[in-house]
Design a protein around this motif. Structure first.
Motif, short mmCIF file in Angstrom:
data_model
loop_
_atom_site.label_atom_id
_atom_site.label_comp_id
_atom_site.label_asym_id
_atom_site.label_seq_id
_atom_site.Cartn_x
_atom_site.Cartn_y
_atom_site.Cartn_z
N CYS B 13 0.85 -1.19 0.00
CA CYS B 13 0.00 0.00 0.00
C CYS B 13 0.89 1.24 0.00
O CYS B 13 1.92 1.26 0.68
CB CYS B 13 -0.87 0.06 1.25
N CYS B 16 3.19 2.45 3.04
CA CYS B 16 3.49 1.32 3.94
C CYS B 16 4.92 1.44 4.48
O CYS B 16 5.85 1.78 3.75
CB CYS B 16 3.33 0.02 3.17
N ASN B 18 6.91 -0.79 5.04
CA ASN B 18 7.82 -1.76 4.42
C ASN B 18 8.76 -1.11 3.40
O ASN B 18 9.88 -1.58 3.21
CB ASN B 18 7.03 -2.87 3.73
N CYS B 45 2.90 -9.50 4.28
CA CYS B 45 3.27 -8.33 3.47
C CYS B 45 4.77 -8.14 3.47
O CYS B 45 5.39 -7.89 2.42
CB CYS B 45 2.59 -7.07 4.02
N ASN B 115 4.46 -4.82 12.56
CA ASN B 115 3.32 -3.91 12.33
C ASN B 115 2.15 -4.25 13.23
O ASN B 115 1.04 -3.79 13.04
CB ASN B 115 2.91 -3.90 10.85
N ALA B 119 -1.20 -8.53 8.60
CA ALA B 119 -1.71 -7.58 7.62
C ALA B 119 -2.22 -8.27 6.36
O ALA B 119 -3.31 -7.98 5.88
CB ALA B 119 -0.62 -6.57 7.27
N GLN B 192 7.05 -0.90 12.40
CA GLN B 192 6.62 -0.69 11.02
C GLN B 192 5.16 -0.27 10.97
O GLN B 192 4.26 -1.09 11.16
CB GLN B 192 6.81 -1.99 10.22
N CYS B 194 1.63 0.26 9.60
CA CYS B 194 0.83 -0.34 8.53
C CYS B 194 -0.30 0.64 8.27
O CYS B 194 -1.23 0.73 9.07
CB CYS B 194 0.30 -1.70 9.01
N VAL B 195 -0.13 1.40 7.20
CA VAL B 195 -1.08 2.51 6.99
C VAL B 195 -2.52 2.03 6.87
O VAL B 195 -3.45 2.74 7.23
CB VAL B 195 -0.74 3.36 5.74
N THR B 196 -2.69 0.86 6.38
CA THR B 196 -4.05 0.40 6.10
C THR B 196 -4.77 -0.16 7.33
O THR B 196 -5.92 0.16 7.58
CB THR B 196 -4.01 -0.65 4.97
N TRP B 197 -4.05 -0.98 8.14
CA TRP B 197 -4.73 -1.63 9.25
C TRP B 197 -4.36 -1.10 10.63
O TRP B 197 -5.10 -1.23 11.59
CB TRP B 197 -4.47 -3.14 9.25
S1 SF4 Z 1 -1.57 -3.94 4.60
FE1 SF4 Z 1 -0.22 -2.79 5.93
S2 SF4 Z 1 1.65 -3.96 5.93
FE2 SF4 Z 1 0.48 -4.68 4.22
S3 SF4 Z 1 1.21 -3.47 2.51
FE3 SF4 Z 1 -0.56 -2.43 3.33
S4 SF4 Z 1 0.26 -1.01 4.76
FE4 SF4 Z 1 1.85 -2.42 4.35
#
Ligand code: SF4
Ligand code: TPP
Lengths: 541, 253
Positions: B13, B16, B18, B45, B115, B119, B192, B194-197
């Motif tokens: 994402c 992220c 990562n 991820c 994270n 994820a 780390q 995790c922008v999404t979760w």
């Molecule tokens: S879900 Fe979280 S850890 Fe996975 S790629 Fe997206 S932001 Fe990164």
């Protein structure tokens, strides 16, 4: 005329019956006899009842009979339990310091041991010393064997044995029958030595009966890397790591541990990284009966691991085959870059055999020639991609558990998925072609008989003698995957009665055969943990 | 694009954490002999690093990167073997391997992309998620207390224990470089986001502070690991023969 002797030596765990059995085997082996030793012991450290049954014969043997010529009783339960098996009730040699018995030859094992300042367990030495006299061996010969067998406290053990020898008497005189003396080895040793013959460089395992003997044996071998892992999952994945680094490695376990390796087996299939596993079957399901035998992992071994991939599975029937097929399993795993499984069983792993070991092979793995860009999963004509290993300046080596392109990067594209599946199928076709030319089925006994028994693994030993005595045919599949269908069909040609002998409750080989369109007429199954005896088998109609 | 990045499609994402870890790793190995480095990953991820980086790699099973790494290292001691693993990967599925590798002092480097959630399987709590974490399997909040990775690794016998923060790429690259050079088991917990979760950027940006270690005092290191201020740096380092030193020594006998 076959000349043969059967001897039981038994006692509670901790009394040294196994060691005594080894020495008796050596006494006969050095006179030119073929040896087979069956070990019967319980999952405990002290107490209970353990025994070894040694069969020494002028012909190769790998099975036991019910009646025995001698019993060596280190304790009273042994005398009571095995007395009925004696052909002559006076042929029992027993520890008279532990109990009194109506028949046989008393040995004051406790007294003799004490007299020389030995420790309790050396009473087994006294019994073996006395036995050497019973079978008419001269002292000089017996002493030579003892000297080799007692690497610690040599002098003391020899003194104890000699004293017991002197106090004993001779019942028969065992003749020397041959100058050709074969080494005697356990199945586990033969597996380990076979693996070494195919260039084994590392062994990683977690202890589990009956495969632990391989780990213990290899721990003492120089110049290979051996260690114990935290569990079987780690063991299998560590073997993958060795393979990826270009080193031939192997692991070994029993059914429960094998179950934990399932995911790694599929990883080997997908990543095309060689993985070699020994599965020493024992009585299941689950923990089952740890030190007793069974052949009920067959279907599990043939299908373990998620997804479509192929494996090489061999089921040796004795120590010579254990040596040969373990070496072959490694060579095949490395040529076709796939999982190879050596399926054995408790009686083969821990039984002792006279051996004549041989393995020669021209099977070579395909290595990268260093030209152009390296593609770990190069889609070659035969589907076999050349191997390179990390450390090579010219190659970036990428192994993976995901479906991938030729370089080794994950793909989800439908066309690419199918391409790589098809590449592996091409490889499997080559693999089948080569394996079909290998000896996958052995036939013994009367090759023209319309009645045939089919047996695999350690049951081969009793089945051969059965076939010879009943003048029928024995068919022994040794390669189980890819299934040697053509070879089996050839072997059953003209047979109208096909009897399966298996140490299981369901007859798993019958299921495998029926998947291949072959039906057995009858199943003779044994699932009490004990082997078939020849006497049981020759009664089968 | 640098020569350590493959021309594959990156599916992380945008934003992220990562990405930073990927850059830090490339920076740390840029001056090393590429052919002698192997990256081993688990599944998650984080593990996609294997598909993005142009070096030897083994993209293994979920939770099983460490035993593979151990086999590679014992198989060829000239190689530097680095694991990229997730908190789910190594603090849930494969925690036994992590503890044993630390105990053995395997000469490998383990980088945990922490994270605080699974994820790739779409937001479930892991062993490092805070109590009360609302994930898809814990809609009312996780009822379990988390493991402190640093404390566990020190207790298990790791001889190099560090923490980095993904966006502090240079700092992290320096830690990874030191971890690779360390003879023995080196562990790097990377915070780390995790922008999404589980977007921790704001919180971490406020709290993270650089610590100039290392110490050879275990209790001091564990104290640091619990500090609200979130220190980053090398917490603990000890010189001790590695598993491979002893193993190869034994083989020579
Ligand atoms: S879900 Fe979280 S850890 Fe996975 S790629 Fe997206 S932001 Fe990164
Ligand atoms: C044996 C197994 N169980 C479950 C999964 C499904 N799975 C894939 S990724 C993942 C979680 C990964 O979490 P983490 O290691 O923290 O990595 P992240 O995705 O957060 O980077 C799980 C459970 C799997 N691939 N294999």
């Amino acid at each position: 005329m076959q000349k043969e002797y059967s001897i039981i030596v038994g006692g509670a765990a901790g009394l040294g019956s196994k060691k005594a059995g080894n020495i008796i085997a050596q006494l006969f082996s050095n006179l030119g006899y073929n040896i087979y030793v069956y070990e019967d012991y319980q999952s405990l450290i002290k107490g209970g009842h353990n025994f070894s049954l040694i069969r020494a014969s002028s012909k190769p043997v790998a099975a036991i009979r019910e009646r025995v010529d001698f019993v060596l009783a280190l304790d009273e339960p042994t005398a009571k339990l095995h007395f009925n098996q004696l052909k002559d009730k006076n042929s029992i040699v027993y520890n008279a310091d532990k109990f009194s018995f109506k028949y046989g030859i008393p040995v004051l094992a406790g007294q003799i041991t004490k007299e020389y300042g030995g420790i309790d367990i050396m009473q087994n030495t006294a019994l073996v010393g006395a036995f050497a006299k019973v079978i008419g061996l001269d002292w000089a010969y017996a002493k030579k064997v003892f000297k080799k067998e007692f690497s610690v406290s040599t002098e003391l053990n020899i003194n104890i044995a000699q004293s017991a020898y002197k106090s004993s008497k001779t019942l028969i005189s065992i003749p020397k029958i041959s100058n050709k003396i074969y080494p005697i080895l356990s199945g586990n040793q033969a597996i380990a030595m076979g693996a070494l013959a195919a260039g084994l460089e590392a062994y990683v395992a977690y202890p589990m009966t009956p495969a632990t003997g391989i780990l213990n044996y290899l721990s003492l071998v120089d110049n290979i890397t051996v260690f114990q892992s935290e569990n079987e999952i780690a063991a299998a994945n560590t073997v993958m790591g060795f393979s990826f680094a270009g080193k031939r490695a192997m692991t070994g376990t029993s059914g429960g541990g094998f179950a934990l390796m399932n995911e790694a087996i599929a990883l080997s299939g997908q990543s095309e990284t060689p993985l070699v596993i020994v599965d020493g079957q024992r009585m299941g399901p689950s923990t089952g009966v740890p030190t007793y035998n069974s052949q009920s992992d067959l279907l599990h071994v043939l299908s373990a691991g998620p997804g479509d991939f192929e494996r090489f599975v061999v089921a040796p029937g004795d120590a010579n085959e254990a040596f040969y097929y373990s070496a072959l399993a490694i060579d095949i795993a490395w040529k076709y870059q796939l999982p190879s499984i050596i399926i054995t069983d408790k009686d083969l792993c821990e039984g002792t055999y006279s051996c004549d070991l041989e393995y020669k092979s021209s099977i070579k793995s395909k290595l990268w020639n260093g030209k152009g860009e390296y593609l770990r999963y190069q889609n070659t004509k035969d589907g076999v991609s050349p191997m390179a290993f990390p450390g090579n300046v010219k190659a970036v080596v990428k192994g993976t558990s995901y479906e991938h392109d030729e370089f080794g990067v994950s793909v989800e594209d439908s066309k690419k998925i199918k391409e790589m599946q098809d590449k592996r199928s091409k490889k499997y076709r080559e693999f089948h072609k080569e394996v079909s030319k290998l000896k996958g089925v052995n036939v013994y006994g009367n090759k023209k008989s319309k009645t045939a028994v089919i047996a695999w693994g350690s049951v081969k030993g009793s089945a051969i003698e059965m076939a010879e005595k009943l003048n029928i045919k024995l068919i022994q599949p040794v390669i189980l995957s890819p299934f040697p269908k053509k070879q089996i069909l050839k072997a059953i040609n003209g047979v109208d009665k096909l009897i399966l002998l298996e140490l299981s409750n369901s007859g798993q080989m019958a299921k495998l055969l029926s998947c291949n369109g072959i039906n057995v007429t009858k199943k003779v199954l044994k699932y009490d943990g004990r082997p078939f005896t020849i006497d049981q088998l020759i009664k089968i109609k | 694009m640098d020569n350590l990045t493959l021309k594959t499609t990156n599916t992380w994402c945008p934003g992220c954490g990562n990405f930073f870890i990927f850059n830090a790793l490339k920076k740390a190995i840029a001056k090393k002999k590429k052919e002698n480095i192997v990256l081993v990953t688990g599944i998650g991820c984080h593990a996609k690093m294997a598909d993005y980086i142009n070096i030897n790699s083994f993209y293994g099973l979920h939770g099983r990167a460490i035993p593979v790494a151990q086999g590679i290292k014992a198989g060829n001691n000239n190689l530097s073997v680095i694991c990229s693993s997730g908190d789910g990967d190594s603090f849930n599925e494969g925690i036994s391997h992590l503890i044993h590798a630390a105990k053995r002092n395997n000469n490998i480097t383990v980088i945990i992309h922490d994270n605080h959630n699974f994820a790739l399987t779409v937001k479930q709590f892991t062993s490092t998620s805070p109590k009360g974490f609302k994930g898809s399997s814990t809609p009312y909040g996780s009822i379990e207390d988390p493991i402190n990775p640093i404390e566990l690794m020190i207790a298990s016998g790791a001889t190099f224990v560090a923490r980095g923060y993904a966006p502090k790429v240079d700092h992290l690259a320096d830690i990874i470089d030191k971890a690779i050079e360390h003879n023995g088991f080196s562990f790097v917990q990377v915070l780390q986001p995790c922008v999404t979760w589980f977007n921790t950027y704001q919180d971490y940006n406020k709290r993270v502070t650089e610590y100039y270690g290392p110490s050879n005092d275990k209790s001091k290191a564990i104290e640091l690991a619990y500090e609200e201020k979130l220190p980053i740096g090398v917490f603990y380092k000890k010189n001790k023969p590695s598993f491979e030193d002893l193993l190869l020594d034994k083989n020579a006998k």
